[in-house]
Design an enzyme around this catalytic site. Structure first.
Site, mmCIF file in Angstrom:
data_model
loop_
_atom_site.group_PDB
_atom_site.id
_atom_site.type_symbol
_atom_site.label_atom_id
_atom_site.label_comp_id
_atom_site.label_asym_id
_atom_site.label_seq_id
_atom_site.Cartn_x
_atom_site.Cartn_y
_atom_site.Cartn_z
ATOM 1 N N HIS A 134 0.681 -1.111 0.227
ATOM 2 C CA HIS A 134 -0.064 -0.118 -0.771
ATOM 3 C C HIS A 134 0.914 1.392 0.258
ATOM 4 O O HIS A 134 1.771 0.843 0.513
ATOM 5 C CB HIS A 134 -0.919 0.170 0.609
ATOM 6 C CG HIS A 134 -0.254 0.230 2.154
ATOM 7 N ND1 HIS A 134 -0.246 1.663 2.962
ATOM 8 C CD2 HIS A 134 0.039 -1.115 3.175
ATOM 9 C CE1 HIS A 134 0.554 1.221 4.343
ATOM 10 N NE2 HIS A 134 0.536 -0.038 4.527
ATOM 11 N N CYS A 184 2.339 -4.735 7.350
ATOM 12 C CA CYS A 184 2.162 -4.442 5.650
ATOM 13 C C CYS A 184 3.264 -3.693 5.065
ATOM 14 O O CYS A 184 4.296 -3.835 5.647
ATOM 15 C CB CYS A 184 0.993 -3.620 5.863
ATOM 16 S SG CYS A 184 -0.527 -4.879 5.581
#
Length: 505
Positions: free
Chosen positions: A402, A421
């Site tokens: 992301h 992440c």
């Protein structure tokens, strides 16, 4: 076939101690009616058997005596054979043990269970073991190529260069001052030049103590391939990296060669690779690196998981659903201290169906992980923790790529800041690349969607494989040997498995 045969009871007895390989060993001998494959009628190992052992043992040219590539049982019976002059006596029971041990030497590294214990969840490469062994015993000696990833071979070729340096004195380099740069003069500068020349970063030997432009370039090259800040100066981090001995680097290479036995020998031509210790995303197209960018990975204790999957969705202007750990440890305590926390951070409370819930209707003083029935999510926009786009490959670890509003972290040298992440420094470029075959997604449309106020899911027409890997030694596209720090301690664990507690890292 060789006339000698194995007794089926002997095979079954052997397999009781090697149950992980039982299926392919039994099939291999059934297909050849239990005839020997590796030991001839004269009691000597066949040429192919010798070739097989040489592939698994460290080649003498590399200057390595024991890389633990060959299994202990096989090494024991082979050493026994050598003590007997390399030839077995008729009826020698050792023959059956050597024969079975050679077949059981699975060309694929440690078992899948061991790899998972070492926190590696990329599926193991698939090998037709019976066909592989048949190929080995029927081809002429020295005509067999092991089915391994190209990186394995590139690293193996670098071992010889490092082995040649083991005889060189490798005293610790020390400096009297904290920093030296171009134009400076000091004894340590001459020592740094000598070491960089040995390592191949400084092409021409130079014994002077003057910090030259050539030294500046050599230092930058070394810093770049060892993951240091590339500034062309002599400081403590550079000296620490230069003080790592060739023996330690050899061990590091062998650890990563073991990992490379676990990955596909021939990866797909198009895929994404995140190398956690390098803090890099590499985008492969036509089996070559098309481009790469910096990434931020999980901090120690919130490790980014090593696994593989396929990118399926690009999500523009995403919501960020606060994960349970952050909810309990950060958001709920913050709301108990200040009821305006959610509004200030552009967050809202919703039901599982996405229906808004008034934050004022919730008794935050009694809210806990076990009794909180809602989802807290951050609205799309510039302050969203996921930035303006995310890339999903649905998985049990809830890990994805992301964007991020915290752009400054990409300039840090060691980029372990996330909760697991992976933050990407070039999210728009990645979105354009993933959607490049979809003519409906122009660059202008992608920019507009990224800056929109409504979340938009886009399903890729063709999924793209993604590998989240962990390699602290690798050869880059310029042919340079690279090293990185063992940020999660995975090297240390694997070294203990391969070499025992005395591994030198």
């Amino acid at each position: 076939y060789i006339d000698l045969t194995l007794d089926s009871n002997t095979v079954n007895s052997f397999l009781q101690h090697d149950s992980s390989n039982a299926s392919y060993i039994r099939n291999f001998y059934r297909q050849r009616n239990f005839h020997f494959a590796w030991i001839g009628n004269d009691g000597q190992l066949t040429e192919q058997a010798g070739n097989f052992i040489n592939l698994m043992k460290s080649d003498a040219d590399f200057g390595l005596n024991d890389s633990s590539i060959i299994s202990r049982p096989l090494r024991a019976v082979y050493d026994t054979l050598m003590m007997e002059g390399g030839k077995l006596k008729p009826g020698d029971k050792t023959a059956s043990q050597i024969e079975l041990a050679l077949t059981a030497q699975l060309w694929g590294g440690l078992t899948s269970d061991t790899a998972k214990d070492l926190e590696w969840f990329i599926p193991r490469k698939q090998i037709n073991i019976e066909g592989l062994l048949d190929s080995m015993i029927t081809r002429p000696a020295n005509a067999f190529e092991e089915p391994v990833n190209i990186q394995y071979k590139l690293l193996r070729n670098k071992l010889k260069q490092l082995a040649a340096l083991e005889k060189e004195p490798w005293d610790s380099l020390r400096a009297e001052e904290k920093l030296y740069k171009q134009g400076a003069t000091a004894p340590v500068i001459a020592a740094v030049k000598h070491r960089l020349h040995l390592l191949g970063d400084l092409v021409a030997a130079d014994t002077s103590a003057v910090f030259t432009a050539a030294l500046d370039s050599a230092i930058r090259n070394f810093q770049d391939r060892t993951g240091l800040k590339t500034d062309g100066t002599i400081q403590a981090p550079l000296l620490r990296a230069l003080n790592v001995t060739p023996k330690q680097r050899i061990t590091q290479i062998l650890i990563n060669m073991e990992r490379l036995r676990w990955v596909p020998a021939s990866p797909p031509p198009t895929y994404l690779l995140v190398n956690i210790p390098a803090f890099k995303l590499y985008v492969y197209d036509s089996s070559k690196v098309d481009w790469s960018c910096n990434v931020v990975v999980g901090k120690p204790g919130a490790n980014t998981v090593i696994f593989s999957n396929e990118v399926k969705y690009v999500v523009f202007a995403p919501y960020w659903n606060v994960p349970p750990g952050i909810l309990v440890n950060e958001v709920l305590p913050a709301m108990r201290r200040n009821s305006g926390y959610l509004a200030r951070n552009h967050m809202e409370v919703v039901t599982g169906n996405g229906k808004p819930v008034s934050a004022g209707s919730i008794n935050w003083s009694k809210a806990t992980a076990s009794n909180f029935p809602y989802i807290i999510r951050q609205l799309p926009g510039g302050s969203n923790a996921l930035g303006k786009v995310k890339f999903l490959f649905p998985n049990e670890y809830n890990i994805y790529l992301h964007d991020t509003p915290s752009k400054g972290l990409f300039s840090e040298n060691k980029r372990t800041f996330s909760h697991g992440c992976i933050r990407v420094s070039a999210p728009q470029h990645l979105a354009e690349w993933l959607l490049r075959s979809d003519s409906s997604w122009t660059k202008a449309k992608i920019v507009y969607a990224m800056n929109g106020s409504k979340e938009k899911f886009v399903t890729l027409k063709q999924r793209v494989p993604v590998y989240i890997g962990y390699f602290t030694a690798f050869v880059d596209s310029d042919g340079r040997l690279n090293f990185r720090d063992d940020v999660y301690g995975h090297d240390a664990k694997l070294a203990t498995t391969l070499f025992g507690s005395k591994a030198d890292l």
